[in-house]
Design a protein around this motif. Structure first.
Motif, short mmCIF file in Angstrom:
data_model
loop_
_atom_site.label_atom_id
_atom_site.label_comp_id
_atom_site.label_asym_id
_atom_site.label_seq_id
_atom_site.Cartn_x
_atom_site.Cartn_y
_atom_site.Cartn_z
N TYR A 72 5.48 3.16 -1.77
CA TYR A 72 6.84 2.88 -2.65
C TYR A 72 7.91 3.03 -1.82
N ASP A 73 8.75 1.91 -2.02
CA ASP A 73 10.08 1.92 -1.22
C ASP A 73 11.02 1.16 -1.98
N PRO A 74 11.75 1.86 -2.75
CA PRO A 74 12.57 1.11 -3.41
C PRO A 74 13.66 0.06 -2.94
N ARG A 76 12.96 -2.02 -0.58
CA ARG A 76 12.32 -3.33 -0.23
C ARG A 76 11.59 -3.82 -1.11
N SER A 77 11.42 -5.12 -1.31
CA SER A 77 10.79 -5.99 -2.22
C SER A 77 9.10 -5.90 -1.47
N LEU A 78 8.12 -6.10 -2.35
CA LEU A 78 6.54 -6.07 -2.02
C LEU A 78 6.32 -7.45 -1.25
N PHE A 79 7.18 -8.47 -1.57
CA PHE A 79 7.07 -9.69 -0.92
C PHE A 79 7.41 -9.51 0.55
N ALA A 82 4.55 -8.24 2.02
CA ALA A 82 3.69 -9.23 2.50
C ALA A 82 3.76 -10.10 3.54
N ILE A 108 -1.79 -6.85 -3.28
CA ILE A 108 -1.37 -5.55 -3.36
C ILE A 108 -1.94 -4.97 -4.28
N ASP A 110 -2.48 -1.63 -5.27
CA ASP A 110 -1.93 -0.14 -5.75
C ASP A 110 -0.69 0.30 -4.86
N LEU A 111 -0.36 0.98 -5.59
CA LEU A 111 1.10 1.61 -5.01
C LEU A 111 1.01 3.07 -4.95
N GLU A 112 1.56 3.74 -3.65
CA GLU A 112 1.71 5.30 -3.67
C GLU A 112 3.20 5.62 -3.37
N ALA A 113 3.60 6.81 -3.92
CA ALA A 113 4.58 7.47 -3.41
C ALA A 113 4.59 8.68 -2.77
N GLN A 116 2.71 11.94 -4.82
CA GLN A 116 2.27 11.55 -5.90
C GLN A 116 0.87 10.64 -5.72
N GLY A 117 0.11 10.77 -6.63
CA GLY A 117 -1.28 9.98 -6.31
C GLY A 117 -0.89 8.49 -6.56
#
Lengths: 117, 181
Positions: A72-74, A76-79, A82, A108, A110-113, A116-117
């Motif tokens: 999780y990184d607010p 940057r876009s997940l694209f 990618a 993608i 799943d997402l992890e921060a 936090q699981g």
């Protein structure tokens, strides 16, 4: 004939998959590779398996699918993650296989921060 | 009637669009993802996709739900998120069957272009609930749009309980078995 079963030849698909996996774990945005739960994305070789990367070597090109858990990184876009993955994959592939790598699909799963699981 | 229907070429109905001779009923059924009952919808997770010339990027629905959950917790005053039902214990199962994703108090319904998010949360006593709810709504919309490109049509927030920080301080001093849980 018997040599077919214990061939010293390296399977290009599994070799490429392992090299890509090694490079991708260095990406800060990638927590880990993940095969996914529905139709597992993996490359299979003699006695081994690389989860999260499906390499298909075709006569004229190499097809790659990468499945990963993103960090999780607010900012940057997940694209953009990618796209970074695509750069790494094509960079590694160019060193190993003299074929164009196309397409490079990125899943993608799943997402992890942190914390936090 | 058929001519008036807006054409939305997506990955789901692209093949359907080619068949000009198909009946109206067939086309409606095929253009609504939730109504398609083919094996692909069960074996393939529902997801957000971006197709580029270099390949396809797929973002699983779980990812969207997690972004919403993290975005909600980022707002001070949000104490915790509350799972939608006891059935969330078998969320993995319900997700596979119904296609909806529940991640720790967040329910996500993703359409072709837009998402609807339901959040259940406990807030801290002393904050303005409308203010915090609005902040949560804005943050979820901004984060999901920024990270996945998906636009969020609505964020429905349910405040299920209040949290009193003083209670915890008092309970920390008492033995554990007196907590009601």
């Amino acid at each position: 004939m018997a040599a077919e079963h214990s061939s010293p030849m390296i399977d290009p698909a599994i070799a490429l998959a392992k090299a890509i996996a090694g490079a991708l774990v260095l990406l800060p945005g990638c927590v880990r590779l993940d095969a996914g739960q529905f139709s597992p994305i993996a490359t299979y070789g003699p006695g081994e398996r690389v989860d999260g990367i499906a390499v298909t070597v075709l006569p004229d090109r190499v097809q790659v699918t990468v499945a990963l858990v993103a960090r999780y990184d607010p900012s940057r876009s997940l694209f953009s993650l990618a796209d970074e993955v695509r750069e790494v994959v094509s960079g590694v592939a160019q060193l190993l296989i003299p074929l164009p790598v196309r397409p490079i699909d990125v899943v993608i799963t799943d997402l992890e921060a942190e914390g936090q699981g | 009637m058929v001519e008036q229907r807006p054409e939305r070429p997506t990955t789901q109905d692209r093949s359907v669009g080619e068949r000009s001779g198909s009946s109206a009923v067939e086309r409606v059924a095929s253009s609504v993802p939730s109504m398609t009952s083919g094996s692909t919808s069960l074996t393939r997770p529902r997801a957000t996709e971006l197709i580029t010339e270099n390949g396809r990027t797929t973002i699983a629905d779980t990812v969207v739900a997690k972004i919403a959950a993290i975005a909600a917790r980022e707002i001070p005053g949000v104490h915790e998120l509350v799972p939608h039902s006891a059935a969330s214990a078998i969320a993995g199962l319900t997700q596979r069957v119904t296609g909806d994703v529940r991640t720790a108090g967040v329910r996500v319904d993703i359409g072709e272009q837009e998402a609807v998010i339901d959040v259940r949360m406990v807030v801290e006593y002393g904050i303005s609930i409308p203010q915090v709810a609005e902040a949560v709504r804005r943050n979820i919309m901004n984060r999901i749009q920024g990270l996945t490109g998906l636009s969020v049509r609505e964020v429905n927030i349910e405040v299920t309980d209040l949290f009193f920080p003083e209670d915890v301080a008092a309970e920390a001093a008492r033995p554990a078995e007196s907590r009601g849980a």
